[in-house]
Design an enzyme around this catalytic site. Structure first.
Site, short mmCIF file in Angstrom:
data_model
loop_
_atom_site.label_atom_id
_atom_site.label_comp_id
_atom_site.label_asym_id
_atom_site.label_seq_id
_atom_site.Cartn_x
_atom_site.Cartn_y
_atom_site.Cartn_z
N CYS A 114 33.94 7.51 1.34
CA CYS A 114 34.53 6.33 1.99
C CYS A 114 35.98 6.08 1.57
O CYS A 114 36.67 5.28 2.20
CB CYS A 114 33.68 5.10 1.75
SG CYS A 114 31.98 5.30 2.27
N HIS A 247 38.04 -1.13 2.83
CA HIS A 247 36.98 -0.31 3.41
C HIS A 247 35.95 -1.22 4.07
O HIS A 247 35.53 -2.21 3.49
CB HIS A 247 36.34 0.54 2.31
CG HIS A 247 35.11 1.27 2.76
ND1 HIS A 247 35.06 1.95 3.96
CD2 HIS A 247 33.89 1.41 2.19
CE1 HIS A 247 33.86 2.49 4.09
NE2 HIS A 247 33.13 2.18 3.04
N ASN A 277 29.53 0.75 8.84
CA ASN A 277 30.30 1.51 7.84
C ASN A 277 30.48 2.93 8.35
O ASN A 277 29.52 3.70 8.39
CB ASN A 277 29.54 1.48 6.51
CG ASN A 277 30.26 2.26 5.42
OD1 ASN A 277 31.29 2.90 5.66
ND2 ASN A 277 29.72 2.20 4.22
N1 ACO Z 1 16.01 -5.31 6.94
C1 ACO Z 1 15.18 -6.23 6.37
N2 ACO Z 1 14.90 -6.24 5.07
C2 ACO Z 1 15.47 -5.31 4.30
C3 ACO Z 1 16.32 -4.32 4.82
C4 ACO Z 1 16.58 -4.35 6.19
N3 ACO Z 1 17.40 -3.46 6.80
N4 ACO Z 1 16.73 -3.54 3.81
C5 ACO Z 1 16.16 -4.00 2.69
N5 ACO Z 1 15.39 -5.07 2.99
C6 ACO Z 1 14.61 -5.88 2.09
C7 ACO Z 1 14.18 -5.15 0.83
O1 ACO Z 1 13.01 -4.41 1.07
C8 ACO Z 1 13.95 -6.30 -0.12
O2 ACO Z 1 12.70 -6.85 0.15
P1 ACO Z 1 11.76 -7.36 -1.06
O3 ACO Z 1 12.54 -8.49 -1.69
O4 ACO Z 1 10.54 -7.81 -0.34
O5 ACO Z 1 11.57 -6.19 -1.95
C9 ACO Z 1 14.99 -7.32 0.29
O6 ACO Z 1 15.41 -6.96 1.63
C10 ACO Z 1 16.19 -7.36 -0.60
O7 ACO Z 1 16.63 -6.01 -0.82
P2 ACO Z 1 17.92 -5.73 -1.65
O8 ACO Z 1 18.17 -4.26 -1.68
O9 ACO Z 1 17.82 -6.45 -2.95
O10 ACO Z 1 18.99 -6.43 -0.73
P3 ACO Z 1 20.47 -6.77 -1.05
O11 ACO Z 1 20.71 -8.21 -0.95
O12 ACO Z 1 20.98 -6.05 -2.26
O13 ACO Z 1 21.19 -6.14 0.21
C11 ACO Z 1 22.52 -4.23 0.74
C12 ACO Z 1 21.13 -4.73 0.43
C13 ACO Z 1 23.00 -4.86 2.04
C14 ACO Z 1 22.49 -2.74 0.88
C15 ACO Z 1 23.44 -4.66 -0.42
O14 ACO Z 1 22.94 -4.21 -1.66
C16 ACO Z 1 24.82 -4.15 -0.27
O15 ACO Z 1 25.54 -4.61 0.58
N6 ACO Z 1 25.25 -3.20 -1.10
C17 ACO Z 1 26.56 -2.65 -0.99
C18 ACO Z 1 26.41 -1.30 -0.59
C19 ACO Z 1 27.20 -0.92 0.60
O16 ACO Z 1 27.77 -1.68 1.34
N7 ACO Z 1 27.20 0.36 0.76
C20 ACO Z 1 27.87 0.98 1.81
C21 ACO Z 1 28.06 2.39 1.46
S1 ACO Z 1 28.93 2.56 0.00
C22 ACO Z 1 30.45 2.28 0.34
O17 ACO Z 1 30.85 2.39 1.47
C23 ACO Z 1 31.26 1.94 -0.78
#
Ligand code: ACO
Length: 320
Positions: A114, A247, A277
């Site tokens: 990225c 990004h 993304n």
């Molecule tokens: N739809 C519904 N529920 C979901 C989904 C989905 N697509 N994905 C995960 N969940 C659920 C999980 O199962 C979990 O459920 P549980 O509590 O019953 O176990 C709950 O949502 C929370 O999951 P988390 O992984 O803790 O959710 P979080 O708030 O961390 O959000 C996310 C996840 C959006 C990926 C977040 O961690 C994030 O934004 N991370 C940054 C990573 C990123 O943007 N990466 C992009 C690529 S890297 C880059 O470009 C730098």
């Protein structure tokens, strides 16, 4: 003294938008509300057979048109991608041949996930400032959908496909004001796609893996630090910055960084809602969108930032 400046930009996304509700209709156990709240993403584009080089060519043609030049005027192609058409030749060479960039030009791919476009733009700037090249095509292009496991709802809703390009040319006016590139391979275990061709088979997983929360925390810190680094390099107070293009991975990461930098939301270019993304394509697609809709004007300052697998991160401060 030789500098480089952005002469034109272009962008391309394949096919029709795929909304969050479309993903639900395809059987993914998610919801429009969850995706928007956690990421800011409303839709993305998914290539249906189109390759990274084909997306690149369309974006590059638009950038050449905007710059008022042709492929024959290009002597350097730097293409950032994590999803090349083939193991080799490089996607840059495929684009060179198909676009009609003269034989004998320099062409190569950059792999920084990225952060790829920010790496590619910095490299092209250094080539031009050295005097060895006059006009570069710098491309960020991805077909991230090829790396997505549609059974993993925590990653499949995040990514999209697309390409963005800029024509960067030699100038006596400074267009690229400052830049910084960094990497720390010790974080390779929180974001990776381990699959590799070996002995006629794929060794490792063909799909992308991400520890979302670790990536989130690291990305906010790295992006905030590198923004300050390039502003200081250019002696530019934060308040003088006209536009901020981080990004486009997640609106919450972008808002956290903007808040730390005390930048008002009106200065932040957001396209993650439209494109998801798109990895190396995210920054040039956002830059092109904000130039074409008239927000970014000639003479204004723009801070471009990337962060991604590796870990890699970087920033480029531009006077457009
Ligand atoms: N739809 C519904 N529920 C979901 C989904 C989905 N697509 N994905 C995960 N969940 C659920 C999980 O199962 C979990 O459920 P549980 O509590 O019953 O176990 C709950 O949502 C929370 O999951 P988390 O992984 O803790 O959710 P979080 O708030 O961390 O959000 C996310 C996840 C959006 C990926 C977040 O961690 C994030 O934004 N991370 C940054 C990573 C990123 O943007 N990466 C992009 C690529 S890297 C880059 O470009 C730098």
């Amino acid at each position: 003294m030789i500098f480089s400046r952005i002469a034109g930009t272009g962008g391309y996304v394949p096919g029709a938008p795929v909304s969050n509700d479309d993903l639900v209709a395809r059987g993914i156990n998610t919801s429009d509300a969850w995706i928007i709240e956690r990421t800011g993403i409303r839709q993305r584009y998914i290539a249906d057979g189109e390759t990274t080089s084909q997306l690149s060519i369309k974006a590059a043609q638009r950038a050449l048109e905007a710059a008022g030049c042709s492929a024959a005027d290009i002597d350097l192609v730097v293409l950032a991608t994590t999803t090349p058409d083939m193991t080799f030749p490089s996607t840059a060479c495929l684009v060179q041949a198909e676009l009609g960039v003269p034989a004998g030009a320099t062409a190569f791919d950059v792999q920084a996930v990225c952060s790829g476009f920010v790496y590619a733009l910095t490299i092209a700037d250094k080539f031009i400032r050295s005097g060895s090249h006059k006009r570069a095509l710098v491309i960020g292009a991805e077909t991230m959908s090829r790396l997505i496991d549609w059974n993993d709802r925590s990653t499949c809703v995040l990514f999209g496909d697309g390409a963005g390009a800029v024509v960067l040319e030699a100038s006596d006016q400074a267009g690229i004001l400052s830049s910084a590139l960094h990497a720390d391979g010790s974080h390779s275990n929180i974001l990776y796609a381990s699959g590799a061709i070996s002995a006629g088979q794929i060794a490792g997983s063909p799909f992308l893996y991400m520890d979302g929360q670790s990536v989130f925390k690291l990305a906010v810190r790295l992006l905030s630090d590198v923004a300050i680094e390039v502003l200081e390099q250019a002696n530019m107070p934060q308040a003088d910055l006209d536009w901020f293009i981080p990004h486009q991975a997640n609106i919450r990461i972008m808002n956290s960084v903007a808040k730390r930098l005390e930048l008002p939301a009106a200065k932040v270019v957001v396209t993650v809602d439209q494109h998801g993304n798109t990895s190396a394509a995210s920054v040039p697609l956002a830059l092109d969108a904000a130039i074409r809709d008239g927000r970014i004007q000639r003479g204004q300052s723009v801070l471009l930032q990337g962060v991604g697998g590796g870990f890699t991160w970087g920033a480029v401060l531009v006077r457009y």
